[in-house]
Each structure stands twice: as C-alpha cells, then as structure tokens.
Design a protein around this motif. Structure first.
Motif, short mmCIF file in Angstrom:
data_model
loop_
_atom_site.label_atom_id
_atom_site.label_comp_id
_atom_site.label_asym_id
_atom_site.label_seq_id
_atom_site.Cartn_x
_atom_site.Cartn_y
_atom_site.Cartn_z
N PHE A 42 0.59 -14.00 -4.28
CA PHE A 42 1.97 -13.56 -4.45
C PHE A 42 2.64 -13.64 -3.09
O PHE A 42 2.09 -13.16 -2.08
CB PHE A 42 2.00 -12.13 -5.01
N GLU A 43 3.84 -14.25 -3.04
CA GLU A 43 4.48 -14.53 -1.76
C GLU A 43 5.97 -14.22 -1.81
O GLU A 43 6.64 -14.44 -2.83
CB GLU A 43 4.30 -16.00 -1.40
N SER A 44 6.47 -13.71 -0.68
CA SER A 44 7.89 -13.49 -0.48
C SER A 44 8.13 -13.36 1.01
O SER A 44 7.48 -12.55 1.68
CB SER A 44 8.36 -12.23 -1.20
N GLY A 45 9.05 -14.15 1.55
CA GLY A 45 9.28 -14.12 2.99
C GLY A 45 7.99 -14.42 3.73
O GLY A 45 7.28 -15.37 3.40
N ASP A 46 7.65 -13.58 4.70
CA ASP A 46 6.41 -13.75 5.47
C ASP A 46 5.22 -13.07 4.81
O ASP A 46 4.13 -13.06 5.36
CB ASP A 46 6.59 -13.21 6.89
N PHE A 47 5.41 -12.49 3.65
CA PHE A 47 4.36 -11.77 2.93
C PHE A 47 3.61 -12.73 2.02
O PHE A 47 4.21 -13.50 1.27
CB PHE A 47 4.99 -10.66 2.10
N SER A 48 2.29 -12.69 2.09
CA SER A 48 1.45 -13.47 1.19
C SER A 48 0.13 -12.75 1.03
O SER A 48 -0.55 -12.48 2.03
CB SER A 48 1.23 -14.88 1.74
N MET A 49 -0.23 -12.42 -0.21
CA MET A 49 -1.51 -11.76 -0.49
C MET A 49 -2.05 -12.26 -1.82
O MET A 49 -1.30 -12.48 -2.76
CB MET A 49 -1.35 -10.25 -0.60
N SER A 50 -3.38 -12.40 -1.86
CA SER A 50 -4.03 -12.72 -3.13
C SER A 50 -4.06 -11.44 -3.98
O SER A 50 -3.84 -10.34 -3.47
CB SER A 50 -5.46 -13.21 -2.88
N ILE A 51 -4.38 -11.59 -5.24
CA ILE A 51 -4.44 -10.43 -6.12
C ILE A 51 -5.50 -9.44 -5.62
O ILE A 51 -5.30 -8.22 -5.68
CB ILE A 51 -4.69 -10.83 -7.59
N MET A 52 -6.60 -9.92 -5.10
CA MET A 52 -7.64 -9.03 -4.59
C MET A 52 -7.14 -8.26 -3.36
O MET A 52 -7.39 -7.07 -3.23
CB MET A 52 -8.91 -9.81 -4.26
N GLU A 53 -6.42 -8.95 -2.47
CA GLU A 53 -5.86 -8.28 -1.30
C GLU A 53 -4.81 -7.25 -1.72
O GLU A 53 -4.75 -6.15 -1.17
CB GLU A 53 -5.23 -9.30 -0.35
N LEU A 54 -3.99 -7.62 -2.71
CA LEU A 54 -2.98 -6.68 -3.21
C LEU A 54 -3.63 -5.43 -3.77
O LEU A 54 -3.18 -4.31 -3.51
CB LEU A 54 -2.15 -7.33 -4.34
N GLN A 55 -4.66 -5.63 -4.53
CA GLN A 55 -5.35 -4.50 -5.15
C GLN A 55 -5.90 -3.55 -4.08
O GLN A 55 -5.75 -2.35 -4.18
CB GLN A 55 -6.46 -4.98 -6.07
N ASN A 56 -6.52 -4.11 -3.05
CA ASN A 56 -7.07 -3.28 -1.98
C ASN A 56 -5.98 -2.58 -1.19
O ASN A 56 -6.09 -1.40 -0.88
CB ASN A 56 -7.95 -4.12 -1.05
N ALA A 57 -4.92 -3.32 -0.84
CA ALA A 57 -3.84 -2.76 -0.02
C ALA A 57 -3.04 -1.70 -0.76
O ALA A 57 -2.54 -0.76 -0.15
CB ALA A 57 -2.92 -3.88 0.46
N SER A 58 -2.92 -1.85 -2.08
CA SER A 58 -2.09 -0.91 -2.85
C SER A 58 -2.90 0.16 -3.55
O SER A 58 -2.36 0.95 -4.31
CB SER A 58 -1.28 -1.68 -3.89
N ASP A 59 -4.21 0.18 -3.33
CA ASP A 59 -5.10 1.11 -4.01
C ASP A 59 -5.04 0.90 -5.52
O ASP A 59 -5.10 1.83 -6.30
CB ASP A 59 -4.78 2.56 -3.64
N GLY A 60 -4.89 -0.37 -5.92
CA GLY A 60 -4.77 -0.72 -7.32
C GLY A 60 -6.02 -0.51 -8.14
O GLY A 60 -5.99 -0.59 -9.36
N GLY A 61 -7.14 -0.25 -7.51
CA GLY A 61 -8.37 -0.01 -8.24
C GLY A 61 -8.54 1.45 -8.65
O GLY A 61 -9.56 1.82 -9.22
N ASP A 62 -7.53 2.26 -8.38
CA ASP A 62 -7.59 3.68 -8.71
C ASP A 62 -7.70 3.86 -10.22
O ASP A 62 -6.79 3.57 -10.97
CB ASP A 62 -6.33 4.37 -8.18
N SER A 63 -8.84 4.35 -10.67
CA SER A 63 -9.10 4.45 -12.11
C SER A 63 -8.21 5.47 -12.79
O SER A 63 -8.07 5.45 -14.02
CB SER A 63 -10.57 4.78 -12.35
N ASP A 64 -7.56 6.36 -12.05
CA ASP A 64 -6.65 7.34 -12.65
C ASP A 64 -5.40 6.69 -13.22
O ASP A 64 -4.69 7.29 -14.01
CB ASP A 64 -6.23 8.40 -11.61
N ARG A 65 -5.13 5.47 -12.81
CA ARG A 65 -3.91 4.78 -13.26
C ARG A 65 -4.09 4.08 -14.61
O ARG A 65 -3.12 3.67 -15.22
CB ARG A 65 -3.48 3.74 -12.23
N TYR A 66 -5.30 3.92 -15.03
CA TYR A 66 -5.58 3.20 -16.27
C TYR A 66 -5.61 4.15 -17.45
O TYR A 66 -5.94 5.33 -17.27
CB TYR A 66 -6.93 2.47 -16.14
N PRO A 67 -5.30 3.70 -18.65
CA PRO A 67 -4.97 2.32 -19.02
C PRO A 67 -3.51 1.98 -18.74
O PRO A 67 -2.65 2.85 -18.69
CB PRO A 67 -5.24 2.30 -20.52
#
Length: 90
Positions: A42-67
């Motif tokens: 995912f890219e915008s301006g100077d920002f570019s991260m893979s989905i795995m990097e996004l998940q780590n950086a945003s704490d997207g693996g937090d199981s409290d957010r699911y489902p």
C-alpha cells in the motif's frame, strides 16, 4: 518528500479487503483476498508498506479486534493504528 494521504491508504485497504469472506476472525483469513497475498503493498506519497508491515506497525494482529464484518471496519482500524504509531499523519 511527499506526505502520505491516510484516506488514499484507507481506500486501497478497502479495495484490497473487499474480497474477503466475512466475518473474518483472524489475520490469515485476509490473505486469499489480497491481490498479491502477503506481498501486497500500500503506497501514498513517500509511504509504502506491505500488508505484513502494516499489520505490525498498526497492531493489526490484536485479537480483540476480531471478528471483522466488512472491509471498511478493517481499513479504519489499520489507518487509526498507523496514525497512533506515527506512520501516517492524523
């Protein structure tokens, strides 16, 4: 340097996660929906991260957010997490 646009990232996330089979109860269930699997970037301006990097950086693996019940909900959580982590402007 070009500042990233959080709304552009959000739109890319919604589009990428639109094909997932909802409700989704863990991060691995998203991979088949992503156009390039775990290499999806995912890219915008100077920002570019893979989905795995996004998940780590945003704490997207937090199981409290699911489902998750739709792509907008996922995108909002990721963008909010990236903003909280200082990766995207608020």
């Amino acid at each position: 340097m070009s500042e990233p646009d959080p709304e552009e990232i959000r739109s890319q996330l919604v589009e990428a996660f639109d094909g997932a089979d909802y409700p989704v109860s863990n991060p691995m269930e998203f991979l088949p929906a992503l156009p390039n699997g775990p290499a999806t970037t995912f890219e915008s301006g100077d920002f570019s991260m893979s989905i795995m990097e996004l998940q780590n950086a945003s704490d997207g693996g937090d199981s409290d957010r699911y489902p998750y019940h739709g792509p907008e909900e996922v995108a909002d959580d990721i963008v909010d997490g990236l903003q909280d982590a200082g990766e995207l402007p608020s």
